[in-house]
Design a protein around this motif. Structure first.
Motif, short mmCIF file in Angstrom:
data_model
loop_
_atom_site.label_atom_id
_atom_site.label_comp_id
_atom_site.label_asym_id
_atom_site.label_seq_id
_atom_site.Cartn_x
_atom_site.Cartn_y
_atom_site.Cartn_z
N PHE A 153 -52.66 -55.64 -57.10
CA PHE A 153 -52.82 -55.02 -55.79
C PHE A 153 -51.70 -54.06 -55.38
O PHE A 153 -51.91 -53.23 -54.50
CB PHE A 153 -52.94 -56.10 -54.70
CG PHE A 153 -54.07 -57.07 -54.95
CD1 PHE A 153 -55.38 -56.65 -54.84
CD2 PHE A 153 -53.81 -58.39 -55.29
CE1 PHE A 153 -56.43 -57.54 -55.06
CE2 PHE A 153 -54.84 -59.28 -55.51
CZ PHE A 153 -56.16 -58.86 -55.40
N LYS A 154 -50.52 -54.20 -55.99
CA LYS A 154 -49.34 -53.46 -55.52
C LYS A 154 -49.17 -53.71 -54.01
O LYS A 154 -49.37 -54.82 -53.54
CB LYS A 154 -49.47 -51.98 -55.84
CG LYS A 154 -49.54 -51.69 -57.33
CD LYS A 154 -48.28 -52.07 -58.06
CE LYS A 154 -48.24 -51.57 -59.49
NZ LYS A 154 -49.18 -52.29 -60.37
N PHE A 155 -48.82 -52.67 -53.25
CA PHE A 155 -48.57 -52.87 -51.82
C PHE A 155 -49.84 -52.86 -50.99
O PHE A 155 -49.78 -52.95 -49.75
CB PHE A 155 -47.61 -51.79 -51.30
CG PHE A 155 -46.17 -52.01 -51.71
CD1 PHE A 155 -45.52 -53.19 -51.41
CD2 PHE A 155 -45.49 -51.02 -52.40
CE1 PHE A 155 -44.19 -53.38 -51.78
CE2 PHE A 155 -44.16 -51.21 -52.77
CZ PHE A 155 -43.51 -52.40 -52.46
N LYS A 156 -50.99 -52.77 -51.62
CA LYS A 156 -52.25 -52.72 -50.87
C LYS A 156 -52.82 -54.10 -50.59
O LYS A 156 -53.79 -54.24 -49.85
CB LYS A 156 -53.29 -51.90 -51.66
CG LYS A 156 -52.92 -50.44 -51.87
CD LYS A 156 -54.03 -49.68 -52.56
CE LYS A 156 -54.30 -50.23 -53.95
NZ LYS A 156 -55.35 -49.46 -54.66
N ILE A 179 -42.37 -45.17 -54.52
CA ILE A 179 -42.81 -44.95 -55.91
C ILE A 179 -44.01 -45.79 -56.33
O ILE A 179 -44.65 -45.47 -57.34
CB ILE A 179 -41.65 -45.20 -56.90
CG1 ILE A 179 -41.19 -46.66 -56.84
CG2 ILE A 179 -40.49 -44.26 -56.62
CD1 ILE A 179 -40.08 -46.99 -57.85
N PHE A 180 -44.35 -46.85 -55.57
CA PHE A 180 -45.44 -47.72 -56.00
C PHE A 180 -46.69 -47.51 -55.14
O PHE A 180 -46.60 -47.18 -53.95
CB PHE A 180 -45.03 -49.19 -55.95
CG PHE A 180 -43.98 -49.56 -56.96
CD1 PHE A 180 -44.08 -49.15 -58.28
CD2 PHE A 180 -42.88 -50.32 -56.58
CE1 PHE A 180 -43.10 -49.48 -59.21
CE2 PHE A 180 -41.90 -50.66 -57.50
CZ PHE A 180 -42.01 -50.24 -58.82
N GLU A 181 -47.82 -47.77 -55.74
CA GLU A 181 -49.10 -47.59 -55.10
C GLU A 181 -49.22 -48.44 -53.83
O GLU A 181 -48.88 -49.61 -53.81
CB GLU A 181 -50.21 -47.99 -56.08
CG GLU A 181 -51.62 -47.75 -55.58
CD GLU A 181 -52.66 -48.17 -56.60
OE1 GLU A 181 -53.86 -48.11 -56.27
OE2 GLU A 181 -52.27 -48.58 -57.72
N GLY A 182 -49.70 -47.81 -52.78
CA GLY A 182 -49.89 -48.52 -51.52
C GLY A 182 -48.72 -48.43 -50.59
O GLY A 182 -48.84 -48.73 -49.39
N TYR A 211 -48.28 -50.93 -44.52
CA TYR A 211 -47.48 -51.86 -45.33
C TYR A 211 -47.02 -53.03 -44.49
O TYR A 211 -47.11 -54.19 -44.92
CB TYR A 211 -46.27 -51.15 -45.94
CG TYR A 211 -45.23 -52.14 -46.40
CD1 TYR A 211 -45.46 -52.91 -47.54
CD2 TYR A 211 -44.06 -52.36 -45.67
CE1 TYR A 211 -44.54 -53.87 -47.94
CE2 TYR A 211 -43.15 -53.31 -46.06
CZ TYR A 211 -43.39 -54.06 -47.20
OH TYR A 211 -42.49 -55.01 -47.59
N TRP A 212 -46.51 -52.75 -43.30
CA TRP A 212 -45.97 -53.82 -42.45
C TRP A 212 -47.06 -54.80 -42.06
O TRP A 212 -46.84 -56.02 -42.02
CB TRP A 212 -45.34 -53.21 -41.20
CG TRP A 212 -44.59 -54.21 -40.37
CD1 TRP A 212 -44.98 -54.77 -39.19
CD2 TRP A 212 -43.32 -54.78 -40.67
NE1 TRP A 212 -44.04 -55.64 -38.72
CE2 TRP A 212 -43.00 -55.67 -39.61
CE3 TRP A 212 -42.41 -54.62 -41.71
CZ2 TRP A 212 -41.83 -56.40 -39.58
CZ3 TRP A 212 -41.23 -55.35 -41.68
CH2 TRP A 212 -40.95 -56.23 -40.63
#
Length: 285
Positions: A40-43, A193-196, A204-205
């Motif tokens: 998921f990365k940051f998503k 640099i990362f997705e999401g 993100y928060w």
């Protein structure tokens, strides 16, 4: 060990009364973070995504190593080498190599970080290693360099910020500024640099808060964390059992109580205590 052996084998009690370790879950903390990050990365939202952003600079490295058990092996071996080296340079004896090996063996295998990592392989061992490096550099009076590992630790989880009191006690205000800059940089870099991470700080928060709420509901508001926590609150919950009031009603006043106690300790460290190891011990406690 004998106590828990008696509890489990003689009295027939089940987990958690038959062991001083968490329930074996096959290095679940490691795989939980690595697998959720890879997917998921940051998503995403999940227990493994509840850390601050800089944690995933490390998690991303391990998520790109296949198969997963090779990645885990590098994680465990890397920790072992660094921790053994750290213990050895601090406890080595001038009398004999055998004494040095003896001291190192005992300290390594009788400490919580080792029990923690061989049971769940939690990424927080990196916070521990960063703090070891910080203390080592600080003790060597390499104050500017010590800012880097301290910033790395705080950027993963806010609690290591208590060690900023050391800089305050020695009037190292420049180093505080450098540490704060390091925290900011290490927090922004993975988001860039990362997705999401580039979808907006609000998105993100929101995901981070949802992930942390999952953890809080399970480990703080619920009873799952009672046997893993190290707080006065969890001690009271275990002692009082069903007679304990609802956590929701006490968690906020308890939070302010801990801040008050820490404020007293911080003032004592900053203005009274002069011995370095005692300052470290008080901050850890």
């Amino acid at each position: 060990t004998f106590f828990y052996y008696y509890q489990g084998l003689v009295l027939g009690l089940s987990f958690p009364n038959n062991t001083f370790l968490p329930l074996p879950i096959g290095f679940g903390d490691f795989f939980g973070v690595v697998d959720q990050w890879a997917a998921f990365k940051f998503k995403g939202i999940g227990y493994g995504l509840s850390y601050f952003p800089s944690t995933y600079l490390i998690a991303n490295f391990f998520s790109n190593i296949h198969p997963r058990y090779l990645s885990l092996s590098i994680f465990l071996i890397g920790f072992a080498v660094l921790f053994i080296f750290y213990v050895y340079i601090n406890l080595r004896s001038e009398r004999s190599l055998i004494s040095s090996i003896h001291y190192t063996f005992v300290c390594v295998f009788m400490t919580y970080p080792v029990l923690f990592v061989i049971n769940t392989a939690n990424f927080e061992v990196f916070i521990f290693l960063f703090l070891c490096l910080f203390v080592y550099l600080y003790q060597k009076e390499m104050f500017v360099l010590s800012c880097i590992p301290l910033a790395a630790a705080i950027s993963m989880k806010v609690i290591p910020a208590v060690f900023l009191i050391l800089f305050i006690s020695n009037k190292k205000y420049k180093e505080i500024s450098l540490t704060l800059f390091g925290i900011f940089f290490l927090s922004i870099l993975p988001l860039a640099i990362f997705e999401g991470g580039g979808g907006g700080l609000d998105v993100y928060w929101s995901n981070l808060m949802a992930s942390q709420k999952m953890y809080s509901d399970l480990m703080i508001m619920g009873t799952a964390g009672n046997h893993y926590g190290h707080s006065l609150l969890n001690s009271l919950r275990i002692l009082m059992g069903d007679n304990f009031t609802s956590v929701e009603s006490v968690v906020t006043p308890y939070f302010f109580l801990t801040l008050f106690i820490f404020s007293l300790i911080a003032v004592f460290i900053a203005f009274v205590e002069k011995i370095f190891w005692k300052k470290i011990a008080l901050l850890v406690i």
